[in-house]
Design an enzyme around this catalytic site. Structure first.
Site, PDB file in Angstrom:
ATOM      1  N   LEU A   1     -21.840  79.691  25.519  1.00 14.39           N
ATOM      2  CA  LEU A   1     -21.153  79.484  24.239  1.00 14.39           C
ATOM      3  C   LEU A   1     -22.086  79.874  23.085  1.00 14.39           C
ATOM      4  O   LEU A   1     -21.659  80.482  22.104  1.00 14.39           O
ATOM      5  CB  LEU A   1     -20.730  78.019  24.116  1.00 14.39           C
ATOM      6  N   TYR A   2     -23.366  79.522  23.226  1.00 13.44           N
ATOM      7  CA  TYR A   2     -24.360  79.882  22.208  1.00 13.44           C
ATOM      8  C   TYR A   2     -24.335  81.403  21.960  1.00 13.44           C
ATOM      9  O   TYR A   2     -24.255  81.852  20.809  1.00 13.44           O
ATOM     10  CB  TYR A   2     -25.751  79.435  22.668  1.00 13.44           C
ATOM     11  N   ALA A   3     -24.407  82.174  23.051  1.00 12.87           N
ATOM     12  CA  ALA A   3     -24.421  83.638  22.915  1.00 12.87           C
ATOM     13  C   ALA A   3     -23.137  84.123  22.248  1.00 12.87           C
ATOM     14  O   ALA A   3     -23.160  85.036  21.403  1.00 12.87           O
ATOM     15  CB  ALA A   3     -24.590  84.286  24.283  1.00 12.87           C
TER      16      ALA A   3
ATOM     17  N   THR B   1     -21.354  82.514  20.084  1.00 12.49           N
ATOM     18  CA  THR B   1     -21.380  82.245  18.635  1.00 12.49           C
ATOM     19  C   THR B   1     -22.285  83.245  17.918  1.00 12.49           C
ATOM     20  O   THR B   1     -21.984  83.682  16.813  1.00 12.49           O
ATOM     21  CB  THR B   1     -21.845  80.805  18.309  1.00 12.49           C
ATOM     22  N   LYS B   2     -23.392  83.619  18.556  1.00 15.63           N
ATOM     23  CA  LYS B   2     -24.314  84.560  17.905  1.00 15.63           C
ATOM     24  C   LYS B   2     -23.673  85.945  17.768  1.00 15.63           C
ATOM     25  O   LYS B   2     -23.803  86.612  16.748  1.00 15.63           O
ATOM     26  CB  LYS B   2     -25.634  84.646  18.686  1.00 15.63           C
TER      27      LYS B   2
END
Ligand SMILES: NC(=O)c1ccc[n+]([C@@H]2O[C@H](COP(=O)([O-])OP(=O)(O)OC[C@H]3O[C@@H](n4cnc5c(N)ncnc54)[C@H](O)[C@@H]3O)[C@@H](O)[C@H]2O)c1
Length: 334
Positions: free
Chosen positions: A153-155, A157-158
């Site tokens: 999920l982090y990737a 968002t980035k």
């Protein structure tokens, strides 16, 4: 120049703020001091900067549009923004998924709006991540490789931040640079990252878990090289875009020297003077086997030349880490 640094109490933000102050710039630092890792480390980082009239700090949440609008209204003289505040981490642990979306997406949007509200802002530099490449098998990673299969999920968002920035070119008269950081390490680093966790465990003679015998490879990049690259970018806003609109580009920022995690462990063992106890487990499917940055675009634009070998950078990290952990042990005894 007056430069807004978000995430100023974070690892990279701390070093960037110190370097900017060293250049004689005025820094407005913003951070919400989340407890994703020990808040005391964030206070200690800030303590290095406070007491200097060229550094002003405001505690606040970039996902709060009222707060970011207040910052823009209070400091209309801001000439550039370095947006580093984020919920980091490809392995979320206890972080609710909403936090990634709120901080990394809403926060990014609010910073774009903040930049729009400023009159004299000349450049927005913001943090992206090598994780946007997912498990791309083409190495080294180039900026024009596909980045549409994030593995966390982090990737996601980035990558979304990069796309939002691209879409905002119509509304924004300010050039933007998104920097895809590759595994940054060094003094004042992040306790959630492998090199920091391993150092703590090795010292306590506790076992460390290695995926696939430490054969996974990472393009470990020393903090001083990262800071040099960020400042180089800050000074070189993009001037051209293929469609003639306000330019917004993304650049890799890495060491261009991919190393197996077992080499990181060996460097830690040497610097700490202590052997690691290793537990070998298969890598989860969510782990990419290798990251490796093509940095030719950044080199051509800014003369970027990373110069820190992993073994030297880890030695400097450990020298700081032992001092800082020593302070922690004294504090605990009180
Ligand atoms: N360190 C790395 O290896 C790495 C790799 C890829 C990308 N990045 C990106 O670089 C940037 C800086 O990373 P870092 O390693 O310094 O992380 P960090 O966690 O040390 O710093 C981020 C800072 O942002 C602050 N923050 C979090 N949510 C906030 C919010 N809603 N409002 C205001 N402040 C908030 C945190 O308190 C923290 O101090 C981040 O955007 C991160 O995603 C870092």
């Amino acid at each position: 120049m007056t430069i807004l640094v978000t995430g100023a109490a974070g690892f990279i933000g701390h070093h960037v703020s110190i370097a900017l102050r060293g250049r004689g710039e005025r820094v407005i630092g913003v951070d919400s001091l989340t407890d994703f890792y020990e808040v005391r480390l964030k206070h200690d980082r800030l303590a290095c900067l406070e007491g200097d009239a060229r550094f002003v700090f405001h505690k606040g949440d970039v996902a709060d549009a009222v707060f970011t609008a207040q910052v823009a209204a209070a400091y209309p003289e801001i000439t550039a923004v370095i947006h580093l505040a984020a919920q980091p981490g490809v392995r979320p642990g206890n972080v609710p998924p909403q936090t990634y979306v709120r901080t990394n997406l809403l926060g990014h949007l609010n910073i774009l709006e903040l930049v729009r509200a400023l009159r004299g802002c000349r450049h927005l530099v913001y943090a992206s991540s090598s994780s946007v490449y997912g498990s791309s098998s083409r190495l080294p990673y180039r900026e024009d490789d596909r980045a549409d299969a994030p593995m966390s999920l982090y990737a996601a968002t980035k990558r979304s931040d990069e796309l939002i920035s691209h879409a905002y070119r119509g509304q924004l008269d300010v050039p933007q640079t998104g920097l895809r950081f590759f595994t940054v390490y060094g003094p004042w680093g992040r306790p959630d990252m492998a090199y920091f966790r391993f150092a703590r465990k090795i010292l306590k003679k506790q076992p460390i878990t290695l995926f696939d015998g430490g054969r996974l490879k990472r393009d470990f990049t020393y903090i001083d090289d990262i800071v040099a690259g960020i400042l180089g970018c800050l000074d070189h806003p993009p001037t051209e875009s293929p469609d003639g609109r306000t330019p917004s580009h993304v650049l890799n920022i890495g060491n261009h020297d991919t190393q197996p995690v077992i080499a990181l462990v060996a460097s830690l063992e040497n610097a700490l003077g202590q052997r690691a106890v290793i537990v070998d487990v298969p890598a989860p499917v969510t782990e990419v086997s290798e990251t490796f940055a093509d940095i030719s675009a950044l080199m051509a634009l800014t003369g970027f030349a990373p110069r820190t070998k992993l073994v030297d950078g880890i030695e400097r990290f450990v020298a700081w880490f032992e001092r800082w952990e020593g302070v922690e042990r004294t504090a605990l005894r009180r």
